[in-house]
Design a protein around this motif. Structure first.
Motif, mmCIF file in Angstrom:
data_model
loop_
_atom_site.group_PDB
_atom_site.id
_atom_site.type_symbol
_atom_site.label_atom_id
_atom_site.label_comp_id
_atom_site.label_asym_id
_atom_site.label_seq_id
_atom_site.Cartn_x
_atom_site.Cartn_y
_atom_site.Cartn_z
ATOM 1 N N LEU A 1 16.400 48.962 28.541
ATOM 2 C CA LEU A 1 16.546 47.642 29.127
ATOM 3 C C LEU A 1 17.860 46.964 28.805
ATOM 4 O O LEU A 1 18.353 46.083 29.335
ATOM 5 C CB LEU A 1 15.264 47.046 29.001
ATOM 6 N N ASP A 2 17.868 46.917 27.177
ATOM 7 C CA ASP A 2 19.164 45.972 26.740
ATOM 8 C C ASP A 2 20.384 46.659 27.345
ATOM 9 O O ASP A 2 21.314 45.986 27.597
ATOM 10 C CB ASP A 2 19.123 46.055 25.240
ATOM 11 N N HIS A 3 20.729 47.980 27.341
ATOM 12 C CA HIS A 3 21.762 48.506 27.527
ATOM 13 C C HIS A 3 21.911 48.364 29.156
ATOM 14 O O HIS A 3 23.202 48.231 29.523
ATOM 15 C CB HIS A 3 22.098 49.892 27.193
ATOM 16 N N LEU A 4 21.104 48.125 30.071
ATOM 17 C CA LEU A 4 21.066 47.830 31.368
ATOM 18 C C LEU A 4 21.853 46.511 31.724
ATOM 19 O O LEU A 4 22.649 46.357 32.625
ATOM 20 C CB LEU A 4 19.800 47.985 32.109
ATOM 21 N N GLU B 1 25.130 45.717 33.566
ATOM 22 C CA GLU B 1 24.970 44.827 34.691
ATOM 23 C C GLU B 1 25.919 43.660 34.455
ATOM 24 O O GLU B 1 26.739 43.420 35.330
ATOM 25 C CB GLU B 1 23.660 44.116 34.928
ATOM 26 N N ALA B 2 26.339 43.357 33.200
ATOM 27 C CA ALA B 2 27.414 42.368 32.724
ATOM 28 C C ALA B 2 28.719 43.064 33.214
ATOM 29 O O ALA B 2 29.664 41.952 33.654
ATOM 30 C CB ALA B 2 27.338 41.925 31.335
ATOM 31 N N ALA B 3 29.065 43.991 32.792
ATOM 32 C CA ALA B 3 30.345 44.791 33.120
ATOM 33 C C ALA B 3 30.386 44.781 34.656
ATOM 34 O O ALA B 3 31.568 44.735 35.169
ATOM 35 C CB ALA B 3 30.363 46.199 32.733
ATOM 36 N N ASP B 4 29.259 45.219 35.353
ATOM 37 C CA ASP B 4 29.564 45.421 36.676
ATOM 38 C C ASP B 4 29.827 43.860 37.462
ATOM 39 O O ASP B 4 30.587 43.826 38.259
ATOM 40 C CB ASP B 4 28.344 45.850 37.234
ATOM 41 N N PHE C 1 38.853 40.017 33.531
ATOM 42 C CA PHE C 1 37.696 40.553 34.004
ATOM 43 C C PHE C 1 37.766 42.048 33.758
ATOM 44 O O PHE C 1 36.569 42.677 33.387
ATOM 45 C CB PHE C 1 37.266 40.101 35.489
ATOM 46 N N TRP C 2 39.105 42.379 33.816
ATOM 47 C CA TRP C 2 39.116 43.986 33.456
ATOM 48 C C TRP C 2 38.745 44.202 31.998
ATOM 49 O O TRP C 2 38.220 45.288 31.798
ATOM 50 C CB TRP C 2 40.680 44.430 33.916
ATOM 51 N N ALA C 3 39.440 43.301 31.269
ATOM 52 C CA ALA C 3 39.143 43.561 29.881
ATOM 53 C C ALA C 3 37.261 43.344 29.698
ATOM 54 O O ALA C 3 36.950 44.253 28.629
ATOM 55 C CB ALA C 3 39.826 42.469 29.009
ATOM 56 N N GLU C 4 36.441 42.353 30.086
ATOM 57 C CA GLU C 4 35.239 42.396 29.993
ATOM 58 C C GLU C 4 34.487 43.570 30.459
ATOM 59 O O GLU C 4 33.487 44.109 29.867
ATOM 60 C CB GLU C 4 34.840 41.058 30.826
ATOM 61 N N ALA D 1 31.505 41.653 35.955
ATOM 62 C CA ALA D 1 32.909 41.090 35.536
ATOM 63 C C ALA D 1 33.821 41.938 36.475
ATOM 64 O O ALA D 1 34.756 41.400 36.927
ATOM 65 C CB ALA D 1 33.368 41.605 34.335
ATOM 66 N N ALA D 2 33.490 43.106 36.782
ATOM 67 C CA ALA D 2 34.170 43.804 37.812
ATOM 68 C C ALA D 2 34.329 43.553 39.171
ATOM 69 O O ALA D 2 35.466 43.486 39.974
ATOM 70 C CB ALA D 2 33.789 45.426 37.694
ATOM 71 N N LYS D 3 33.154 43.076 39.457
ATOM 72 C CA LYS D 3 33.068 42.425 41.216
ATOM 73 C C LYS D 3 33.530 40.888 41.244
ATOM 74 O O LYS D 3 33.988 40.752 42.193
ATOM 75 C CB LYS D 3 31.476 42.153 41.199
ATOM 76 N N LYS D 4 34.192 40.342 40.047
ATOM 77 C CA LYS D 4 35.036 39.106 40.018
ATOM 78 C C LYS D 4 36.511 39.603 40.278
ATOM 79 O O LYS D 4 37.262 38.448 40.658
ATOM 80 C CB LYS D 4 34.772 38.140 38.922
ATOM 81 N N MET D 5 37.120 40.657 39.999
ATOM 82 C CA MET D 5 38.346 40.984 40.067
ATOM 83 C C MET D 5 38.605 41.218 41.715
ATOM 84 O O MET D 5 37.597 41.163 42.638
ATOM 85 C CB MET D 5 38.313 42.358 39.762
ATOM 86 N N THR D 6 39.812 41.142 42.039
ATOM 87 C CA THR D 6 40.366 41.178 43.429
ATOM 88 C C THR D 6 39.968 42.417 44.343
ATOM 89 O O THR D 6 39.428 42.193 45.432
ATOM 90 C CB THR D 6 41.940 40.900 43.516
ATOM 91 N N THR D 7 40.176 43.464 43.271
ATOM 92 C CA THR D 7 39.561 44.795 44.044
ATOM 93 C C THR D 7 38.839 45.374 42.998
ATOM 94 O O THR D 7 39.389 45.400 41.714
ATOM 95 C CB THR D 7 40.674 45.672 44.500
ATOM 96 N N HIS D 8 37.765 46.136 43.313
ATOM 97 C CA HIS D 8 37.075 46.648 42.186
ATOM 98 C C HIS D 8 36.334 48.082 42.592
ATOM 99 O O HIS D 8 35.225 48.420 42.153
ATOM 100 C CB HIS D 8 35.914 45.868 41.546
ATOM 101 N N LYS D 9 37.132 48.786 43.493
ATOM 102 C CA LYS D 9 36.574 49.835 44.177
ATOM 103 C C LYS D 9 36.150 50.854 43.025
ATOM 104 O O LYS D 9 35.090 51.598 43.015
ATOM 105 C CB LYS D 9 37.490 50.537 45.156
#
Length: 599
Positions: free
Chosen positions: A493-496, A500-503, A443-446, A505-513
């Motif tokens: 809109l496209d880059h949003l 949002e996809a990166a966000d 997820f960090w890589a994504e 992926a980050a939220k799926k990590m154990t910690t993402h503060k």
């Protein structure tokens, strides 16, 4: 007078005979002088004969009675003779007397020269036995010799020493003779051969003495070479055997300190052995070189064969060097092996501490930092595992294998096994720790991929939003501007979606503060850009709409005016409608200009 005249013929014959004898005597004296003063070098016997002949001729040098008798008889005989005959006879007598008077000084001088020359020939006779003596010494000192053993050399040395003693005994006599010759040479009338005699005895003495001394020196050196050859051959055989025994003592030591101490000892012994053997060998070669000057060919071949056999035995030096060299390489490799083990052992403590720190601080670290540290540690461990593999290969080459392994070698084996097990266990623990965060890595890589794509676009978008819009001068330019603005809005809109996809992926990590904070900051910047895009879209859409209305109204007005000019239009023309349309057109134009100014 009657007697003299009556016996004229007889007396004249006697006169002529004595006149002739006088002339012949002077001629013989001149010839004797010529032979004495000639360049020819006589033997002393030959010169003695010439000297005696000369002295015999010169016994009555003045010849006064003869000259007086000739003058008196001629005066009597010529008393009654013709004037011409008288004159002729007296002229002949005067010539004879004059020649005799001129000859006397030459004879006197020659007598002195004869004495000088006789002294020189006597000096030569005196030199002869001494020169023969020197020639004999010279011959014995320069003739070829070929001693085949040291006893022969001793005999030759004894003879040569006797020759030098003899030379020394005759030194005073020869020096006196040289001095005597030099004294005679001071005479300016000395014969040419005298200088050769003096030079021969002088140089002959020096040359003979030098040659005799050189021959004695050569014989002494030859004796030393014979003795040295025998002694050095015996000594070198012992040294070669000692070297062979020392080679057997060169062994591997597995205690590092003891190994280097023993290596230093073996290197010193090698140096001593090499210096001793090669020194003796070089001495033997020198002995052979000296001996080869005089030894016979058959003996020389035998010695060459012995030296060749000895040369083959020198292989012990190279074998010793090779074995010590291998031990040197072994000690260096063992030291490197020991250093490597100690280095890994020291590293293990730090690596273990690093893993514990990662575990204890996991709640305080960002997941990406924890993953990065865990992966870095894994890379370090993997590198050390490769080093340990190399150490294992070195251990097989360096240390003995099997059941009976020396204790010092076993210590290295045990240490390698301990380190191998410890690092392997550490690798497994680190892998388990890293596996816990394997999804975080994904997820960090994504997340990082999305951020890397979104951030550059955002920077460009912020720049574009600050530059503002261009002001169109006609409807096509306004339409083009509207298309550009709508494209910019679509890009937002496209880059949003990328952000949002990166966000997500980050939220799926154990910690993402930290990721949340970064995404929030980017969203704030994005919101500002998007608000500008929304405003631009609204403005350009209104502008295009007004411009199109203005364009349609003008078209409609033109069509209506054109229609009013026809007969049909005349009936339908309404001034009020025209004024109303123009007013509307004016209002639309003002609105359009206002919109352009507000871009």
């Amino acid at each position: 007078m009657t007697f003299w005249q009556e016996n004229y013929t007889f007396i004249k014959d006697v006169y002529d005979m004595r006149h002739q004898k006088m002339a012949e005597w002077m001629e013989n004296v001149e010839k004797a002088i010529a032979r004495i003063m000639a360049d020819k070098v006589y033997t002393s016997a030959e010169f003695k004969r010439e000297r005696d002949n000369f002295h015999a001729l010169c016994k009555d040098l003045e010849r006064a009675e003869v000259k007086k008798w000739l003058a008196q008889i001629l005066e009597i005989l010529m008393a009654e003779r013709a004037k011409d005959q008288r004159k002729n006879e007296f002229e002949q007598l005067d010539a004879l007397i004059k020649k005799h008077e001129e000859l006397i000084p030459t004879v006197m001088k020659t007598q002195v020269m004869v004495d000088l020359y006789w002294r020189c020939y006597a000096y030569g006779d005196e030199l002869k036995p001494h020169i023969e003596f020197l020639d004999g010494i010279m011959l014995s000192s320069t003739r070829e010799i070929a001693p085949s053993c040291v006893e022969n050399v001793d005999e030759l040395i004894e003879r040569q020493e006797k020759s030098l003693v003899q030379l020394e005994t005759k030194r005073a006599v020869v020096r006196d003779l040289i001095e005597k010759g030099r004294k005679i040479l001071e005479n300016p009338d000395k014969p040419k051969f005298l200088e050769g005699h003096v030079k021969r005895i002088e140089e002959g003495w020096d040359d003979t003495k030098n040659k005799a001394q050189d021959r004695l020196k050569l014989l002494q050196e030859t004796k030393e070479a014979w003795v040295g050859y025998a002694e050095n051959n015996d000594t070198i055989a012992v040294e070669i055997d000692k070297g062979a025994e020392e080679i057997k003592k060169v062994k591997k030591r597995f205690n590092l300190q003891a190994a280097f101490e023993d290596l230093a000892k073996r290197q010193e012994i090698l140096k001593q052995t090499r210096d001793s053997i090669m020194g003796l060998y070089n001495g033997i070669k020198h002995n052979v070189d000296v001996m080869s000057i005089t030894i016979p060919d058959d003996k020389k071949k035998l010695i060459d064969k012995e030296v060749k056999a000895l040369t083959e035995k020198l292989v012990v030096v190279s074998q010793f060097e090779e074995k010590v060299g291998k031990i040197d390489e072994f000690c260096t490799a063992l030291k490197n092996f020991d250093t490597s083990l100690k280095s890994i052992d020291e590293w293990m403590m730090g690596a273990t501490k690093e893993l514990e720190d990662i575990k204890l601080s996991s709640d305080k670290m960002a997941p990406e930092d924890r993953v990065a540290r865990t992966m870095d540690l894994q890379e370090d461990i993997a590198a050390k595992i490769e080093v340990i593999k190399q150490n294992a290969e070195q251990e097989l080459a360096l240390l003995p294998q099997g059941d009976k392994v020396p204790a010092d070698a076993q210590e290295f084996k045990d240490e390698l096994n301990r380190i191998t097990k410890y690092v392997t266990d550490l690798q497994e623990k680190t892998k388990q720790e890293c596996d816990k965060y394997s999804e975080d890595v994904k997820f960090w890589a994504e997340y990082r991929t999305g951020i890397k794509e979104f951030t550059p676009w955002l920077v460009q978008a912020e720049t574009a939003s600050q530059e503002g819009l261009s002001k169109p001068s006609n409807l096509p330019e306004a339409s083009a501007l509207a298309e550009k603005v709508h494209g910019f809005d679509k890009s937002c809109l496209d880059h949003l979606k990328v952000l949002e996809a990166a966000d997500s992926a980050a939220k799926k990590m154990t910690t993402h503060k930290e990721a949340d904070a970064e995404v929030a900051a980017l969203k704030d910047r994005y919101t500002k850009v998007k608000s500008v895009a929304d405003e631009w879209v609204k403005k350009v859409d209104t502008l295009v709409k007004e411009w199109q209305l203005l364009d349609n109204t003008v078209t409609e007005l033109n069509a209506w005016v054109a229609k009013d000019k026809t007969s049909e239009g005349e009936n339908q023309f309404s001034l009020e409608k025209m004024e109303s349309t123009l007013g509307e057109l004016k209002n639309i134009f003002k609105e359009k200009e206002k919109l352009v100014d507000n871009l």
